[in-house]
Design a protein around this motif. Structure first.
Motif, PDB file in Angstrom:
ATOM      1  N   TYR A 114      57.257  32.779  78.750  1.00 16.57           N
ATOM      2  CA  TYR A 114      57.576  34.133  78.650  1.00 16.57           C
ATOM      3  C   TYR A 114      58.989  34.445  79.495  1.00 16.57           C
ATOM      4  CZ  TYR A 114      57.070  39.175  79.826  1.00 16.57           C
ATOM      5  OH  TYR A 114      57.492  40.322  79.924  1.00 16.57           O
ATOM      6  N   LYS A 115      59.887  35.120  78.760  1.00 18.10           N
ATOM      7  CA  LYS A 115      60.982  35.640  79.347  1.00 18.10           C
ATOM      8  C   LYS A 115      60.871  37.012  79.718  1.00 18.10           C
ATOM      9  CE  LYS A 115      63.412  31.745  78.128  1.00 18.10           C
ATOM     10  NZ  LYS A 115      62.911  30.853  78.970  1.00 18.10           N
ATOM     11  N   THR A 116      61.731  37.649  80.640  1.00 21.04           N
ATOM     12  CA  THR A 116      61.786  38.792  81.129  1.00 21.04           C
ATOM     13  C   THR A 116      62.406  39.599  80.094  1.00 21.04           C
ATOM     14  OG1 THR A 116      61.575  38.170  83.577  1.00 21.04           O
ATOM     15  CG2 THR A 116      62.470  40.549  83.052  1.00 21.04           C
ATOM     16  N   PRO A 117      61.700  40.660  79.573  1.00 20.66           N
ATOM     17  CA  PRO A 117      62.440  41.570  78.734  1.00 20.66           C
ATOM     18  C   PRO A 117      63.921  42.199  78.981  1.00 20.66           C
ATOM     19  CG  PRO A 117      60.194  42.262  79.096  1.00 20.66           C
ATOM     20  CD  PRO A 117      60.593  41.198  80.103  1.00 20.66           C
ATOM     21  N   ASP A 118      64.704  41.935  77.822  1.00 22.40           N
ATOM     22  CA  ASP A 118      66.053  42.721  78.292  1.00 22.40           C
ATOM     23  C   ASP A 118      66.080  43.716  77.287  1.00 22.40           C
ATOM     24  OD1 ASP A 118      68.523  43.524  78.815  1.00 22.40           O
ATOM     25  OD2 ASP A 118      69.258  41.777  78.059  1.00 22.40           O
ATOM     26  N   PRO A 119      65.720  45.051  77.458  1.00 17.05           N
ATOM     27  CA  PRO A 119      65.564  46.081  76.591  1.00 17.05           C
ATOM     28  C   PRO A 119      67.166  46.435  76.229  1.00 17.05           C
ATOM     29  CG  PRO A 119      64.958  46.927  78.850  1.00 17.05           C
ATOM     30  CD  PRO A 119      65.149  45.526  79.056  1.00 17.05           C
ATOM     31  N   ALA A 120      68.027  46.139  76.929  1.00 16.93           N
ATOM     32  CA  ALA A 120      69.396  46.561  76.332  1.00 16.93           C
ATOM     33  C   ALA A 120      69.661  45.819  75.047  1.00 16.93           C
ATOM     34  CB  ALA A 120      70.358  46.219  77.461  1.00 16.93           C
ATOM     35  N   ALA A 156      66.691  58.600  81.807  1.00 17.56           N
ATOM     36  CA  ALA A 156      66.441  59.365  80.741  1.00 17.56           C
ATOM     37  C   ALA A 156      67.360  59.230  79.691  1.00 17.56           C
ATOM     38  CB  ALA A 156      66.487  60.773  81.351  1.00 17.56           C
ATOM     39  N   GLY A 157      68.715  58.592  79.791  1.00 18.38           N
ATOM     40  CA  GLY A 157      69.387  58.478  78.813  1.00 18.38           C
ATOM     41  C   GLY A 157      69.567  57.263  77.947  1.00 18.38           C
ATOM     42  N   ASP A 158      70.640  56.582  77.966  1.00 20.53           N
ATOM     43  CA  ASP A 158      70.370  55.335  77.157  1.00 20.53           C
ATOM     44  C   ASP A 158      70.656  53.847  77.890  1.00 20.53           C
ATOM     45  OD1 ASP A 158      73.136  55.766  77.671  1.00 20.53           O
ATOM     46  OD2 ASP A 158      73.968  55.639  75.903  1.00 20.53           O
ATOM     47  N   ARG A 159      70.369  53.948  79.299  1.00 20.97           N
ATOM     48  CA  ARG A 159      70.551  52.897  80.137  1.00 20.97           C
ATOM     49  C   ARG A 159      69.263  52.021  80.284  1.00 20.97           C
ATOM     50  NH1 ARG A 159      74.127  55.067  84.758  1.00 20.97           N
ATOM     51  NH2 ARG A 159      72.528  56.482  85.013  1.00 20.97           N
ATOM     52  N   PHE A 160      69.245  50.889  80.287  1.00 22.95           N
ATOM     53  CA  PHE A 160      68.077  50.075  80.241  1.00 22.95           C
ATOM     54  C   PHE A 160      68.763  48.743  81.193  1.00 22.95           C
ATOM     55  CE2 PHE A 160      68.330  52.042  76.278  1.00 22.95           C
ATOM     56  CZ  PHE A 160      66.953  52.697  76.409  1.00 22.95           C
ATOM     57  N   GLY A 161      67.739  48.288  82.031  1.00 23.81           N
ATOM     58  CA  GLY A 161      67.819  46.954  82.494  1.00 23.81           C
ATOM     59  C   GLY A 161      66.390  46.282  83.014  1.00 23.81           C
ATOM     60  N   ALA A 162      66.624  45.147  83.587  1.00 24.34           N
ATOM     61  CA  ALA A 162      65.505  44.307  84.136  1.00 24.34           C
ATOM     62  C   ALA A 162      65.898  43.414  85.114  1.00 24.34           C
ATOM     63  CB  ALA A 162      64.878  43.447  82.759  1.00 24.34           C
ATOM     64  N   GLY A 163      64.945  43.160  85.845  1.00 24.96           N
ATOM     65  CA  GLY A 163      65.007  42.010  86.896  1.00 24.96           C
ATOM     66  C   GLY A 163      64.028  41.369  87.389  1.00 24.96           C
ATOM     67  N   GLU A 164      64.094  40.387  88.189  1.00 30.36           N
ATOM     68  CA  GLU A 164      62.845  39.819  88.537  1.00 30.36           C
ATOM     69  C   GLU A 164      62.987  38.883  90.032  1.00 30.36           C
ATOM     70  OE1 GLU A 164      63.201  35.344  86.307  1.00 30.36           O
ATOM     71  OE2 GLU A 164      62.503  37.155  85.162  1.00 30.36           O
ATOM     72  N   GLY A 165      61.804  38.464  90.374  1.00 28.27           N
ATOM     73  CA  GLY A 165      61.973  37.935  91.719  1.00 28.27           C
ATOM     74  C   GLY A 165      60.737  37.022  91.912  1.00 28.27           C
ATOM     75  N   GLN A 166      60.465  36.330  93.029  1.00 22.28           N
ATOM     76  CA  GLN A 166      59.258  35.404  93.196  1.00 22.28           C
ATOM     77  C   GLN A 166      58.623  35.881  94.512  1.00 22.28           C
ATOM     78  OE1 GLN A 166      59.864  31.211  93.395  1.00 22.28           O
ATOM     79  NE2 GLN A 166      58.593  30.874  91.689  1.00 22.28           N
ATOM     80  N   LEU A 167      57.323  35.805  94.195  1.00 25.06           N
ATOM     81  CA  LEU A 167      56.318  35.774  95.367  1.00 25.06           C
ATOM     82  C   LEU A 167      55.548  34.542  95.295  1.00 25.06           C
ATOM     83  CD1 LEU A 167      54.620  37.540  97.631  1.00 25.06           C
ATOM     84  CD2 LEU A 167      53.206  38.197  95.838  1.00 25.06           C
ATOM     85  N   THR A 168      55.296  33.901  96.790  1.00 24.46           N
ATOM     86  CA  THR A 168      54.577  32.610  96.947  1.00 24.46           C
ATOM     87  C   THR A 168      53.670  33.134  97.795  1.00 24.46           C
ATOM     88  OG1 THR A 168      56.444  31.200  96.393  1.00 24.46           O
ATOM     89  CG2 THR A 168      54.551  30.470  97.516  1.00 24.46           C
ATOM     90  N   VAL A 169      52.188  32.821  97.266  1.00 23.95           N
ATOM     91  CA  VAL A 169      51.210  33.243  98.154  1.00 23.95           C
ATOM     92  C   VAL A 169      50.501  31.536  98.755  1.00 23.95           C
ATOM     93  CG1 VAL A 169      48.642  33.712  98.113  1.00 23.95           C
ATOM     94  CG2 VAL A 169      50.442  34.960  96.672  1.00 23.95           C
ATOM     95  N   ARG A 170      50.790  31.619 100.155  1.00 28.84           N
ATOM     96  CA  ARG A 170      50.281  30.424 100.611  1.00 28.84           C
ATOM     97  C   ARG A 170      49.677  30.593 101.970  1.00 28.84           C
ATOM     98  NH1 ARG A 170      56.476  28.853 101.942  1.00 28.84           N
ATOM     99  NH2 ARG A 170      56.659  30.222 104.058  1.00 28.84           N
ATOM    100  N   LYS A 171      49.153  29.525 102.422  1.00 32.10           N
ATOM    101  CA  LYS A 171      48.438  29.715 103.992  1.00 32.10           C
ATOM    102  C   LYS A 171      49.283  28.721 104.862  1.00 32.10           C
ATOM    103  CE  LYS A 171      43.905  30.101 104.259  1.00 32.10           C
ATOM    104  NZ  LYS A 171      43.646  31.410 104.497  1.00 32.10           N
ATOM    105  N   PRO A 172      49.352  29.154 106.073  1.00 35.44           N
ATOM    106  CA  PRO A 172      50.182  28.469 106.989  1.00 35.44           C
ATOM    107  C   PRO A 172      49.829  26.832 107.032  1.00 35.44           C
ATOM    108  CG  PRO A 172      49.290  30.273 107.936  1.00 35.44           C
ATOM    109  CD  PRO A 172      48.726  30.227 106.640  1.00 35.44           C
ATOM    110  N   LEU A 173      48.618  26.694 107.089  1.00 37.91           N
ATOM    111  CA  LEU A 173      48.076  25.309 106.973  1.00 37.91           C
ATOM    112  C   LEU A 173      46.936  24.980 105.977  1.00 37.91           C
ATOM    113  CD1 LEU A 173      48.669  22.481 108.632  1.00 37.91           C
ATOM    114  CD2 LEU A 173      46.774  23.121 109.952  1.00 37.91           C
ATOM    115  N   SER A 174      47.218  24.175 105.088  1.00 37.69           N
ATOM    116  CA  SER A 174      46.064  23.959 103.996  1.00 37.69           C
ATOM    117  C   SER A 174      46.110  22.345 103.772  1.00 37.69           C
ATOM    118  CB  SER A 174      46.338  24.755 102.721  1.00 37.69           C
ATOM    119  OG  SER A 174      47.635  24.313 102.142  1.00 37.69           O
TER     120      SER A 174
END
Length: 177
Positions: A38-44, A132-150
């Motif tokens: 999967y690639k983040t869509p680039d609507p432009a 509302a006009g003709d400008r589009f864009g996309a971005g992404e980030g990362q979230l890591t779910v973890r426990k302090p000690l596992s």
């Protein structure tokens, strides 16, 4: 795991000015997204892409003109094979959260909250925006779910009768100690 995640999305133009926009925001399991490529869509690029002048036609005349029952399946006309692929796993949270229609404010931001899944893994946060006009864009980030000690077991993937194995535990320490 299970804690509230607060995300803030900022939409800016090329001169770093805030933009009033509609934003589609989703959080998906990083491993799943990588497996399916999967690639983040680039609507432009989609809206500005060149396209050929083509005409596609289709007909269902072959089904109407058939002298047999039109709902009867005939080999070579498509459809699935009828083969069972086995049990589908359903406890893997491939999608942790989705908000398909957020609106930014005059500062070009919007905020969203959701509960983090229980699985200990990385998630990709994906935002796709359009004004509302003709400008589009996309971005992404990362979230890591973890426990302090596992702890996680490190065992061979399979055993044969008579095998001897040593089972170990891996300690994942995310603390400063």
């Amino acid at each position: 795991p299970g804690e509230t995640v607060n995300a803030r999305i900022s939409v800016r133009d090329t001169q770093d000015r805030p933009v009033l926009a509609e934003v589609s925001f989703a959080v998906g399991d990083e491993g799943t997204l990588q497996v399916v490529g999967y690639k983040t869509p680039d609507p432009a690029t989609q809206f500005a892409a060149p396209f050929g002048l083509e005409v596609f036609t289709a007909t269902n005349w072959n089904r109407i003109a058939r002298r047999t029952n039109p709902n009867q399946r005939v080999e070579g006309e498509g459809g699935d094979s009828g083969l069972s692929l086995g049990r589908v796993r359903s406890k893997l949270p491939a999608s942790a959260f989705c908000a398909p229609a957020l609106q930014t404010n005059r500062q070009g931001t919007c905020a969203v909250s959701f509960r983090a899944p229980d699985s200990l893994t990385a998630f990709r946060m994906i935002a796709v925006a359009a004004d509302a006009g003709d400008r589009f864009g996309a971005g992404e980030g990362q979230l890591t779910v973890r426990k302090p000690l596992s702890l996680s077991a490190a065992a061979p993937r399979f055993f044969y009768a008579g095998d001897r194995a040593q089972i170990e535990l891996l300690v994942h320490n995310q603390t400063a100690q």
